[in-house]
Design a protein around this motif. Structure first.
Motif, PDB file in Angstrom:
ATOM      1  N   GLY A 101       0.816  -1.200   0.000  1.00  0.00           N
ATOM      2  CA  GLY A 101       0.000   0.000   0.000  1.00  0.00           C
ATOM      3  C   GLY A 101       0.861   1.266   0.000  1.00  0.00           C
ATOM      4  N   GLU A 102       0.237   2.443  -0.027  1.00  0.00           N
ATOM      5  CA  GLU A 102      -1.064   2.531   0.583  1.00  0.00           C
ATOM      6  C   GLU A 102      -2.151   2.357  -0.466  1.00  0.00           C
ATOM      7  OE1 GLU A 102      -2.319   6.817   1.767  1.00  0.00           O
ATOM      8  OE2 GLU A 102      -0.139   6.958   1.465  1.00  0.00           O
ATOM      9  N   SER A 103      -3.194   1.682  -0.045  1.00  0.00           N
ATOM     10  CA  SER A 103      -4.389   1.497  -0.845  1.00  0.00           C
ATOM     11  C   SER A 103      -5.563   1.950   0.013  1.00  0.00           C
ATOM     12  CB  SER A 103      -4.527   0.028  -1.256  1.00  0.00           C
ATOM     13  OG  SER A 103      -5.662  -0.154  -2.093  1.00  0.00           O
ATOM     14  N   GLY A 104      -6.758   1.815  -0.513  1.00  0.00           N
ATOM     15  CA  GLY A 104      -7.908   2.185   0.299  1.00  0.00           C
ATOM     16  C   GLY A 104      -9.020   2.817  -0.504  1.00  0.00           C
ATOM     17  N   LEU A 105      -9.767   3.688   0.161  1.00  0.00           N
ATOM     18  CA  LEU A 105     -10.902   4.379  -0.452  1.00  0.00           C
ATOM     19  C   LEU A 105     -10.871   5.841  -0.042  1.00  0.00           C
ATOM     20  CD1 LEU A 105     -13.763   1.815   0.376  1.00  0.00           C
ATOM     21  CD2 LEU A 105     -12.422   1.956  -1.751  1.00  0.00           C
ATOM     22  N   ASP A 106     -11.054   6.730  -1.024  1.00  0.00           N
ATOM     23  CA  ASP A 106     -11.140   8.166  -0.749  1.00  0.00           C
ATOM     24  C   ASP A 106     -12.258   8.741  -1.598  1.00  0.00           C
ATOM     25  OD1 ASP A 106     -10.780  11.010  -0.693  1.00  0.00           O
ATOM     26  OD2 ASP A 106      -8.726  10.691   0.012  1.00  0.00           O
ATOM     27  N   TYR A 107     -13.386   8.990  -0.958  1.00  0.00           N
ATOM     28  CA  TYR A 107     -14.532   9.549  -1.663  1.00  0.00           C
ATOM     29  C   TYR A 107     -14.643  11.064  -1.474  1.00  0.00           C
ATOM     30  CZ  TYR A 107     -16.242   4.664  -1.787  1.00  0.00           C
ATOM     31  OH  TYR A 107     -16.374   3.303  -1.976  1.00  0.00           O
TER      32      TYR A 107
END
Length: 268
Positions: free
Chosen positions: A96-102
């Protein structure tokens, strides 16, 4: 002479242009402040060679690589095989970094979710911790992390945690870790400090996210790994510990999660 307590900056970005003119001095200042190890994070896989070179250049620096969620729509989708291959490097210690950003990039939520699941599988296969960025996506984040954990165990740190108590509890219930950044030192962050205070101290890491999010008293300036001591001092207050004890605890936590980095440090 009393030894300086040692801590780890579990998340920084030493390849960013902010450090280009004085990277050796930045690393030296960190070590002098007691930051014995730093994990520099690659956010676009095409830049991995540059990030790797920094880890190879400086003994206290390790690295991780992935596709940042805000870049997921602009970069080629990573593959599990690609991430697993990168993880063979002796100083590659996380996925990562991975993930979600809305917050800014909600229009790419579908590809962000696909990318996140790929990174989770790579973490599962390598045994390295997943490094998660979460912003304005708490429900989807908790759901995907839980679904994937049920499908196969993996380890994880919620980097620069500043989300809701519900997401903190969901992550902790899965055995994950929360990382404390300079945001925890800001005057208006009492709610966040309360969330950290309710977590087990055995699941807390410290980071800078440098060059961003400089803690008090450097807020508004360029952040650097040496400033993580200021966040750690606030962390010590949150948990009612001396700075030395909190520093030692977070180092032990880092070693428990980032086992490859711990083994490399012992072998050095």
């Amino acid at each position: 002479m009393t030894a300086v307590p040692q801590i780890v900056d579990s998340h920084c970005h030493l390849d960013f242009p902010d450090f280009a003119e004085e990277l050796p001095q930045v690393v030296e200042r960190a070590v002098e402040a007691g930051v014995s190890r730093m994990v520099t994070i690659c956010t676009r896989l095409r830049l991995e060679p540059q990030v790797r070179a920094i880890a190879e250049r400086f003994a206290p620096v390790y690295y991780a690589a992935g596709t940042h969620p805000m870049s997921a729509a602009d970069e080629p989708l990573a593959t599990v095989e690609e991430l697993v291959a990168l993880a063979q490097h002796p100083k590659f210690v996380g996925i990562g970094e991975s993930g979600l950003d809305y917050h800014y990039t909600a229009e790419s939520k579908a590809v962000q979710q696909d990318s996140l699941r790929i990174h989770i599988e790579a973490a599962r296969q390598t045994g390295l911790p997943l490094i998660i960025h979460a912003r304005a996506a708490d429900e989807d984040m908790a759901r995907i992390l839980s679904e994937e954990h049920a499908a196969g165990v993996y380890t994880c740190v919620m980097h620069c945690f500043s989300s809701s108590r519900a997401l903190a509890e969901a992550a902790l219930d899965l055995g994950f870790y929360l990382s404390m950044s300079g945001i925890a030192t800001f005057k208006k962050s009492q709610e966040l400090r309360d969330i950290f205070a309710s977590a087990p101290v055995e699941r807390i890491l410290v980071e800078t996210d440098a060059p961003y999010l400089a803690p008090q008293p450097y807020r508004g300036k360029r952040n650097e790994p040496g400033y993580s001591i200021h966040t750690a001092k606030v962390g010590a207050e949150i948990f009612g510990l001396s700075y030395a004890d909190f520093a030692a605890q977070t180092c032990a936590n880092f070693d428990r999660l980032f086992t490859k980095a711990a083994k490399a440090a012992q072998a050095a």
